[in-house]
Design an enzyme around this catalytic site. Structure first.
Site, PDB file in Angstrom:
ATOM      1  N   GLU A 108      15.929   4.008  16.740  1.00  0.00           N
ATOM      2  CA  GLU A 108      15.610   3.009  15.694  1.00  0.00           C
ATOM      3  C   GLU A 108      14.362   2.235  16.080  1.00  0.00           C
ATOM      4  O   GLU A 108      13.509   1.950  15.235  1.00  0.00           O
ATOM      5  CB  GLU A 108      16.794   2.055  15.484  1.00  0.00           C
ATOM      6  CG  GLU A 108      18.019   2.697  14.865  1.00  0.00           C
ATOM      7  CD  GLU A 108      17.734   3.442  13.568  1.00  0.00           C
ATOM      8  OE1 GLU A 108      17.012   2.910  12.700  1.00  0.00           O
ATOM      9  OE2 GLU A 108      18.212   4.585  13.416  1.00  0.00           O
ATOM     10  N   TRP A 123      11.522   4.219  15.092  1.00  0.00           N
ATOM     11  CA  TRP A 123      11.147   4.149  13.669  1.00  0.00           C
ATOM     12  C   TRP A 123      10.088   3.068  13.439  1.00  0.00           C
ATOM     13  O   TRP A 123       9.210   3.194  12.587  1.00  0.00           O
ATOM     14  CB  TRP A 123      12.377   3.831  12.796  1.00  0.00           C
ATOM     15  CG  TRP A 123      12.997   5.060  12.197  1.00  0.00           C
ATOM     16  CD1 TRP A 123      14.144   5.660  12.609  1.00  0.00           C
ATOM     17  CD2 TRP A 123      12.499   5.846  11.094  1.00  0.00           C
ATOM     18  NE1 TRP A 123      14.393   6.764  11.819  1.00  0.00           N
ATOM     19  CE2 TRP A 123      13.412   6.895  10.879  1.00  0.00           C
ATOM     20  CE3 TRP A 123      11.391   5.755  10.254  1.00  0.00           C
ATOM     21  CZ2 TRP A 123      13.242   7.850   9.872  1.00  0.00           C
ATOM     22  CZ3 TRP A 123      11.225   6.711   9.247  1.00  0.00           C
ATOM     23  CH2 TRP A 123      12.127   7.733   9.073  1.00  0.00           C
ATOM     24  N   TRP A 183       7.580   3.151 -14.726  1.00  0.00           N
ATOM     25  CA  TRP A 183       8.579   2.171 -14.330  1.00  0.00           C
ATOM     26  C   TRP A 183       8.886   1.246 -15.493  1.00  0.00           C
ATOM     27  O   TRP A 183       8.045   1.043 -16.373  1.00  0.00           O
ATOM     28  CB  TRP A 183       8.053   1.335 -13.154  1.00  0.00           C
ATOM     29  CG  TRP A 183       7.696   2.148 -11.949  1.00  0.00           C
ATOM     30  CD1 TRP A 183       6.447   2.473 -11.529  1.00  0.00           C
ATOM     31  CD2 TRP A 183       8.593   2.748 -11.005  1.00  0.00           C
ATOM     32  NE1 TRP A 183       6.500   3.236 -10.386  1.00  0.00           N
ATOM     33  CE2 TRP A 183       7.811   3.417 -10.036  1.00  0.00           C
ATOM     34  CE3 TRP A 183       9.977   2.780 -10.870  1.00  0.00           C
ATOM     35  CZ2 TRP A 183       8.365   4.106  -8.960  1.00  0.00           C
ATOM     36  CZ3 TRP A 183      10.531   3.467  -9.797  1.00  0.00           C
ATOM     37  CH2 TRP A 183       9.736   4.119  -8.868  1.00  0.00           C
ATOM     38  N   ASN A 225      20.742  -3.462   7.356  1.00  0.00           N
ATOM     39  CA  ASN A 225      19.961  -2.264   7.004  1.00  0.00           C
ATOM     40  C   ASN A 225      20.642  -1.389   5.960  1.00  0.00           C
ATOM     41  O   ASN A 225      20.008  -0.932   5.013  1.00  0.00           O
ATOM     42  CB  ASN A 225      19.678  -1.446   8.260  1.00  0.00           C
ATOM     43  CG  ASN A 225      18.888  -0.196   7.935  1.00  0.00           C
ATOM     44  OD1 ASN A 225      17.779  -0.276   7.413  1.00  0.00           O
ATOM     45  ND2 ASN A 225      19.461   0.970   8.206  1.00  0.00           N
ATOM     46  N   TRP A 266       9.096   0.140  -7.035  1.00  0.00           N
ATOM     47  CA  TRP A 266       9.451  -0.246  -5.669  1.00  0.00           C
ATOM     48  C   TRP A 266       8.572  -1.385  -5.153  1.00  0.00           C
ATOM     49  O   TRP A 266       8.985  -2.161  -4.287  1.00  0.00           O
ATOM     50  CB  TRP A 266       9.380   0.956  -4.721  1.00  0.00           C
ATOM     51  CG  TRP A 266       8.051   1.658  -4.621  1.00  0.00           C
ATOM     52  CD1 TRP A 266       7.623   2.720  -5.351  1.00  0.00           C
ATOM     53  CD2 TRP A 266       6.966   1.326  -3.735  1.00  0.00           C
ATOM     54  NE1 TRP A 266       6.352   3.077  -4.974  1.00  0.00           N
ATOM     55  CE2 TRP A 266       5.920   2.248  -3.982  1.00  0.00           C
ATOM     56  CE3 TRP A 266       6.769   0.361  -2.747  1.00  0.00           C
ATOM     57  CZ2 TRP A 266       4.698   2.219  -3.285  1.00  0.00           C
ATOM     58  CZ3 TRP A 266       5.568   0.336  -2.055  1.00  0.00           C
ATOM     59  CH2 TRP A 266       4.545   1.243  -2.333  1.00  0.00           C
ATOM     60  N   TRP A 297      10.477   0.961   1.889  1.00  0.00           N
ATOM     61  CA  TRP A 297      10.590   0.985   0.414  1.00  0.00           C
ATOM     62  C   TRP A 297      10.195   2.348  -0.132  1.00  0.00           C
ATOM     63  O   TRP A 297      10.849   2.886  -1.035  1.00  0.00           O
ATOM     64  CB  TRP A 297       9.748  -0.126  -0.221  1.00  0.00           C
ATOM     65  CG  TRP A 297      10.533  -1.408  -0.302  1.00  0.00           C
ATOM     66  CD1 TRP A 297      10.525  -2.434   0.590  1.00  0.00           C
ATOM     67  CD2 TRP A 297      11.500  -1.756  -1.309  1.00  0.00           C
ATOM     68  NE1 TRP A 297      11.428  -3.403   0.205  1.00  0.00           N
ATOM     69  CE2 TRP A 297      12.036  -3.020  -0.958  1.00  0.00           C
ATOM     70  CE3 TRP A 297      11.971  -1.136  -2.465  1.00  0.00           C
ATOM     71  CZ2 TRP A 297      13.009  -3.662  -1.734  1.00  0.00           C
ATOM     72  CZ3 TRP A 297      12.950  -1.782  -3.244  1.00  0.00           C
ATOM     73  CH2 TRP A 297      13.445  -3.019  -2.865  1.00  0.00           C
TER      74      TRP A 297
END
Ligand code: FAD
Length: 490
Positions: free
Chosen positions: A282, A285, A313, A348, A366, A389
């Site tokens: 993690e 990441w 959108w 998360n 987004w 996102w």
């Protein structure tokens, strides 16, 4: 004009603090102190370089407290932290001149506008005969050091992580430095309170101190508590929002109050098991997000996959507002959005579900969600936020496929079965039986009545129907122009 040896030996040192508000493992600060000359530290509140990604409101709250703590730590080392507000291209050279600095030190950052600014400042120092040196202080590996066999950037996490993982055996975090040579002069500094970083009317951050202790001491304590209490259960427990099994280090890492190298080295040295390895990955990441941001600087504002540019959108302010306020009628989503508002943080798993709901159930761009998180998260981080996102939207590198539409009810039943998380953040649902806690609309009238829930009054009815919203999303994504090439727009 290069600095003469005499100039360098007699001049002071300037350390420019940015996203590295700590003493331990701070290469730029250590290098400044190692000169043996008096050191001045500078923090500049820069509200223009990153355009509309200037610090959000919750991050400002954090910064205020973090600077307070850092100034006190530096003072113990004989170092004044000078605060200035405005254009770094003017302010950094100005303080260097005032303080007679012959050498300037900083840790590197990875947003393209900031990188360009740093290059510009470095060359202006060089022209003025001042030595400027930058260091790797905020990532495990520099983004330009890790490339595929074809010398191109990785776009998928697993091979990136395999490569990064091989480089983690010889991390050498630096100890906190000793005191610097005492300076003869102090320099004018803004008063932190005049920056008005904390809210007052209304003080929406009033409960934040119950959850957070910004600053290096708070960061180290959080890390050691995590190791003592939560690491044992991390791999399984990290998905359960109603229990605390994650580190909550994200805002501390964002402001550099703890070094990523120190965190990684400690975890890997501690033990070799699935929990430590999961946590390490993690942390990896985070490096991957910085990596992507460096190689594809348009990530925060543009679809990484060009075909998403053709997506139409919905511009639905009412639904956006309901999502922001935690009033969608879907308990897991609403609990997350309320946790975010109350604490500046969201678990998360719930971030993924809430983001997916905005993008897929409501078909809202987004970028609207990214902006809201930017303003409300204490850990708001341009790399992690934009990459995450776009991961949820399906428009990013190594993203979830667009047809992965989280069902907020089944996600709730799976990860918050007894509703501990929902009950905590939505007290008006607290008395519902487990069976209905993730879907109050499915409860018979008498059950709702007994729990004191009045749908549409005390808690909203769902603003969209899951099944219909899912079909609408799948249809919209499928009809997205297929003629457009799928590729990197950056
Ligand atoms: P832990 O599970 O303890 O993880 C340790 C550290 O690893 C974190 O502090 C973080 O630095 C890093 N990390 C963990 N997961 C990720 C991830 N998916 N991507 C990048 N780094 C990760 N994280 C941010 O730090 N800032 C953001 O602005 C941000 N925005 C997000 C937006 C969305 C839509 C989503 C789905 C995720 C976002 N994340 C963001 C990633 C992740 O949710 C948080 O890092 C994590 O919840 C922080 O809690 P923790 O420190 O307890 O995590």
């Amino acid at each position: 004009m290069p600095a003469s040896t005499q100039q360098i030996q007699s001049g002071t040192a300037l350390y420019w603090a940015r996203d590295d508000l700590r003493l331990a493992d701070n290469p730029a600060l250590c290098a400044a102190i190692d000169t043996g000359r008096p050191v001045t530290a500078l923090y500049i509140l820069d509200e223009t370089t990153n355009g509309h990604w200037a610090l959000g409101a919750a991050s400002k709250w954090w910064l205020h407290h973090s600077l307070q703590s850092f100034a006190a730590s530096l003072a113990k080392l004989n170092i004044q932290l000078v605060l200035r507000r405005g254009d770094p291209a003017k302010l950094a050279p100005a303080l260097a001149a005032e303080s007679g600095a012959a050498r300037v030190f900083w840790n590197r950052r990875y947003v393209s506008a900031e990188q360009a600014l740093d290059e510009k400042i470095k060359s202006s120092f060089k022209d003025a005969g001042i030595e400027a040196r930058s260091f790797r202080g905020n990532v495990l590996a520099e983004p330009w050091e890790i490339l595929t066999g074809a010398k191109t950037p990785y776009k998928v996490y697993s091979p990136f992580w395999r490569e990064l993982r091989t480089r983690l055996s010889d991390l050498q975090p630096l100890a906190a430095p000793g005191v610097a040579t005492k300076a003869k002069k102090r320099f004018p500094s803004d008063a932190l309170k005049d920056w008005a970083l904390t809210p007052s009317k209304p003080n929406w951050a009033k409960d934040f101190p119950d959850f957070w202790t910004p600053g290096e001491v708070g960061a180290q304590k959080r890390f050691s508590d995590f190791i003592d209490q939560d690491l044992d259960n991390y791999a399984r427990g990290r998905d359960i929002p109603g229990e605390i099994h994650t580190s909550h280090l994200s805002p501390h890492l964002r402001f550099g109050e703890i070094s990523i190298r120190q965190a990684m080295k400690t975890i890997l040295a501690l033990r070799d098991d699935a929990n430590a390895e999961k946590f390490a990955s993690e942390l990896g990441w985070r490096d991957f997000a910085y990596y992507l941001l460096h190689h594809f600087p348009k990530f925060p504002d543009h679809n990484w996959r060009g075909d998403f540019d053709a997506f139409s959108w919905r511009n639905d302010r009412k639904h956006l507002r309901a999502w922001q306020q935690g009033k969608t009628g879907y308990p897991l989503v609403d609990a997350g959005m309320r946790e975010l508002w109350a604490t500046g943080y969201m678990h998360n798993r719930v971030r993924m579900v809430a983001a997916s709901f905005l993008i897929k159930h409501l078909l809202i761009d987004w970028r609207r969600g990214e902006e809201w998180f930017w303003d409300t998260l204490v850990d708001a981080d341009l790399a992690n936020n934009s990459v995450s996102w776009q991961w949820v939207a399906g428009s990013g590198a190594d993203a979830a496929p667009y047809f992965r539409i989280f069902n907020p009810v089944t996600q709730g039943e799976r990860f918050d079965a007894a509703g501990a998380y929902v009950r905590r953040w939505i007290p008006e649902l607290a008395k519902l039986p487990d069976r209905y806690i993730q879907a109050p609309w499915a409860a018979p009238e008498e059950v709702l009545g007994a729990a004191g829930v009045m749908l549409g009054k005390s808690y909203p009815a769902p603003i969209v129907d899951h099944k219909q919203a899912r079909e609408r999303a799948l249809g919209a994504f499928q009809s997205m122009s297929k003629s457009r090439s799928v590729g990197v727009t950056a």
